[in-house]
Design an enzyme around this catalytic site. Structure first.
Site, PDB file in Angstrom:
ATOM      1  NE  ARG A 110      43.920  26.790  34.066  1.00  0.00           N
ATOM      2  CZ  ARG A 110      42.746  27.052  34.592  1.00  0.00           C
ATOM      3  NH1 ARG A 110      41.907  27.864  33.968  1.00  0.00           N
ATOM      4  NH2 ARG A 110      42.381  26.517  35.743  1.00  0.00           N
ATOM      5  CB  THR A 408      34.073  27.746  31.026  1.00  0.00           C
ATOM      6  OG1 THR A 408      34.946  27.787  32.157  1.00  0.00           O
ATOM      7  CG2 THR A 408      34.913  27.370  29.832  1.00  0.00           C
ATOM      8  CB  THR A 426      37.250  29.882  31.247  1.00  0.00           C
ATOM      9  OG1 THR A 426      36.557  30.154  32.467  1.00  0.00           O
ATOM     10  CG2 THR A 426      38.704  29.602  31.562  1.00  0.00           C
ATOM     11  CD  GLU A 428      37.406  29.388  37.857  1.00  0.00           C
ATOM     12  OE1 GLU A 428      37.011  28.774  38.861  1.00  0.00           O
ATOM     13  OE2 GLU A 428      37.636  28.821  36.806  1.00  0.00           O
ATOM     14  CD  GLU A 447      40.659  30.402  34.864  1.00  0.00           C
ATOM     15  OE1 GLU A 447      40.056  29.408  35.315  1.00  0.00           O
ATOM     16  OE2 GLU A 447      40.135  31.234  34.121  1.00  0.00           O
ATOM     17  CB  SER A 474      41.895  23.740  33.538  1.00  0.00           C
ATOM     18  OG  SER A 474      40.678  23.838  32.816  1.00  0.00           O
ATOM     19  N   GLY A 496      33.170  24.256  34.888  1.00  0.00           N
ATOM     20  CA  GLY A 496      34.139  23.909  35.919  1.00  0.00           C
ATOM     21  C   GLY A 496      34.414  22.421  35.922  1.00  0.00           C
TER      22      GLY A 496
END
Length: 598
Positions: A110, A408, A426, A428, A447, A474, A496
């Site tokens: 992430r 994503t 992703t 975002e 993000e 997330s 999402g």
């Protein structure tokens, strides 16, 4: 696991017919291989949203690479053909089943906030800034985690170098891919944003116009960037000239002087990039119908939220219910688990996240008893306290679910040895921040807008506020299901916060309702996220079942498309089945190494 055997055999026959064209048919420059939503055969499988990317993964498997190698190569190709959904400017979560040990392992790749970030990152004069000013800005850009994820996965479990595996994507970027209607539509939806950044405009609006369906789209700058990563390794993005280019772009966004858009600078530094690290951590795990369901632990909320909902549903025979009663239970379990997600889940490096307690059957039972088969609950619903469960009770004040972008991409891979990868990545929003790093050919993420801009409700603790080096919460839910230590299926989706409900509905549709995997993926979706109304795709909106659910007090709003899942399944005879969307995002691409042919 239940499911009509005759239906499964019919699906396998269909798969044999669909893959009869073959994944390895010769093609000329710019021509995409055919897209089929289901394929069955031996030697391994790949499912993604894009046929070029799936073909890259299959080529790696065919040449002796393992699932991790193929996943990295497929992801790199998606960075070319799905640049508005993923790429080296973003991050993601990598879940891996190792056939030799029988264990599931994960990588948290992430994005992270700058070291200077505070809880007020997206506030001005004590009030949240407009979402658009966080989205299309340097302020929303986190340190990318994708290249580091690729490097970490290959060093731990791969058999080939990043340089070898990124080559096909480099070639794809240089020679081009065929523009389809989805790519054009996604470009059109971002046209106003893209025109405000000269480098983005030049790349994605060639000649100042939208790309034409059927034309060949080339990205020589990305090809050169991939070549650099191939030579130097993923570390080239975190130090050196490429890192400096990223930092300069974030701190001084290259916006057209004629643009009227407010584009805020970010505070990313070269030290932020240099200090980035992925995290190897244990997956989440719940037992469901005698199976072990593994997914991603926080900073993702996917594993805890899907897991809690499955634990709630464990007490009900969903296969014996009518469609309306099944959907009612699915909606209510989602509502409850999202209420708990909002209160308790954030980055565990900065927050005290009760992951174990959220996933306990005891806690699920204390929350599941809220469900009335004859009456819908009302949102926002108050969370419970997983450390002190009270039967049918809440804890504290209800808070609404904060916004999360809906883009994503997801890929699933299996190899001849039985290793499996479920990987969601992703940037975002569709198009990310809309800011292309000049001369580098890729979009930066937005993000950090996954953080709450302000507490979800006054006086209610919010574990998802920004902080120094913090990972935003997330909903990505890459999932692997085992039976007696061996893989049964793997799946995941973009979308999402709707990722969670998509994975949950696909799992229950397949495991409980007996749908073949490709039909469970294709089924019309509902998504309840502790909001006043539940989103419905047209297939349910226009169905008589909506009236039955409304009679129970459920309220709805339309969403034209929810998610775009892919999955792989191990069949009892040892074959792999790959499955993808039939129509969403123009349909997905399922391939196997050695197709079963008629």
């Amino acid at each position: 696991m239940r499911g009509p055997a005759a239906r499964q055999l019919a699906l396998v026959a269909l798969a044999g017919a669909l893959v009869s064209t073959g994944a390895d048919a010769p093609r000329s420059q710019g021509d995409a291989p055919p897209k089929v939503p289901v394929a069955t055969g031996y030697g391994g499988a790949v499912a993604s949203v894009d046929a070029d990317a799936s073909a890259v993964g299959i080529a790696v498997l065919r040449s002796g690479g393992n699932a991790v190698d193929a996943a990295v190569a497929t992801a790199a190709a998606l960075g070319v053909t799905e640049p508005y959904s993923a790429g080296i400017g973003g991050g993601g979560y990598f879940v891996y089943y190792d056939a030799r040990s029988g264990r599931v392992r994960t990588i948290d790749g992430r994005e992270t906030a700058p070291a200077s970030a505070t809880a007020g990152l997206f506030q001005e004069n004590g009030r949240p800034i407009p979402f658009a000013e966080g989205q299309t800005s340097g302020l929303g850009v986190g340190v990318p985690g994708t290249p580091a994820t690729w490097q970490s996965a290959l060093e731990a479990w791969g058999t080939r170098s990043l340089g070898q595996l990124i080559k096909p994507a480099e070639k794809l970027a240089r020679e081009g891919f065929t523009v389809d209607s989805t790519f054009r539509a996604q470009t059109a939806s971002n046209e106003a944003r893209f025109r405000d950044f000269p480098d983005t405009r030049e790349l994605f609006l060639p000649g100042g116009d939208l790309p034409v369906v059927g034309s060949t789209f080339k990205n020589p700058d990305l090809a050169a960037t991939y070549a650099e990563l191939g030579r130097k390794g993923a570390g080239a993005l975190y130090r050196g000239r490429l890192a400096e280019d990223i930092v300069r772009t974030v701190r001084t966004p290259p916006v057209d002087p004629a643009a009227t858009r407010v584009v805020r600078p970010g505070d990313l530094t070269t030290a932020d990039l240099r200090e980035y690290e992925t995290k190897r951590q244990d997956p989440t795990r719940v037992r469901y119908r005698g199976l072990d369901v593994y997914s991603m632990a926080p900073s993702s909320s996917g594993g805890t939220t899907v897991g809690e909902a499955l634990n709630i549903l464990e007490r009900t025979d969903l296969g014996a219910l009518t469609e309306a009663q099944y959907l009612h239970r699915f909606i209510e379990s989602s509502r409850i688990s999202f209420a708990d997600r909002g209160r308790w889940v954030g980055d565990p490096a900065a927050e005290d996240v009760p992951t174990k307690e959220l996933l306990s059957q005891r806690y699920a039972d204390s929350r599941g008893c809220l469900i009335d088969p004859a009456k819908a609950l009302t949102s926002p619903l108050a969370p419970g306290d997983p450390r002190n469960p009270v039967a049918c009770g809440g804890s504290g004040q209800a808070a609404p679910t904060t916004y999360e972008g809906e883009n994503t991409t997801h890929l699933t891979v299996a190899d001849r040895w039985g290793n499996v990868v479920s990987y969601t990545l992703t940037i975002e929003s569709t198009g990310g921040s809309a800011i292309t790093v000049p001369g580098r050919g890729f979009l930066l993420n937005n993000e950090l807008t996954d953080f709450s801009f302000a507490p979800a409700a006054a006086g209610v603790p919010d574990p998802n506020l920004p902080g120094p080096g913090k990972r935003p919460r997330s909903s990505m839910s890459p999932t692997i299901v085992l039976e007696d230590g061996r893989p049964v299926l793997a799946l995941g989706s973009p979308g999402g916060a709707t990722i969670i409900t998509t994975v949950l509905q696909t799992l229950t549709g397949h495991l409980d309702r007996g749908l073949p995997l490709v039909e469970a993926i294709a089924a019309p979706r509902a998504s309840q996220r502790n909001q006043t109304t539940t989103e419905l795709e047209p297939g349910l909106w226009n169905s008589p079942v909506r009236a039955e659910l409304e009679a129970l007090g459920q309220g709805f709003r339309q969403n034209p498309e929810i998610g775009a899942a892919t999955g792989v399944q191990r069949l009892p005879d040892g074959r792999w089945l790959a499955a993808a969307e039939t129509t969403r995002r123009g349909g997905g691409s399922a391939m196997v190494v050695h197709p079963q042919r008629r």
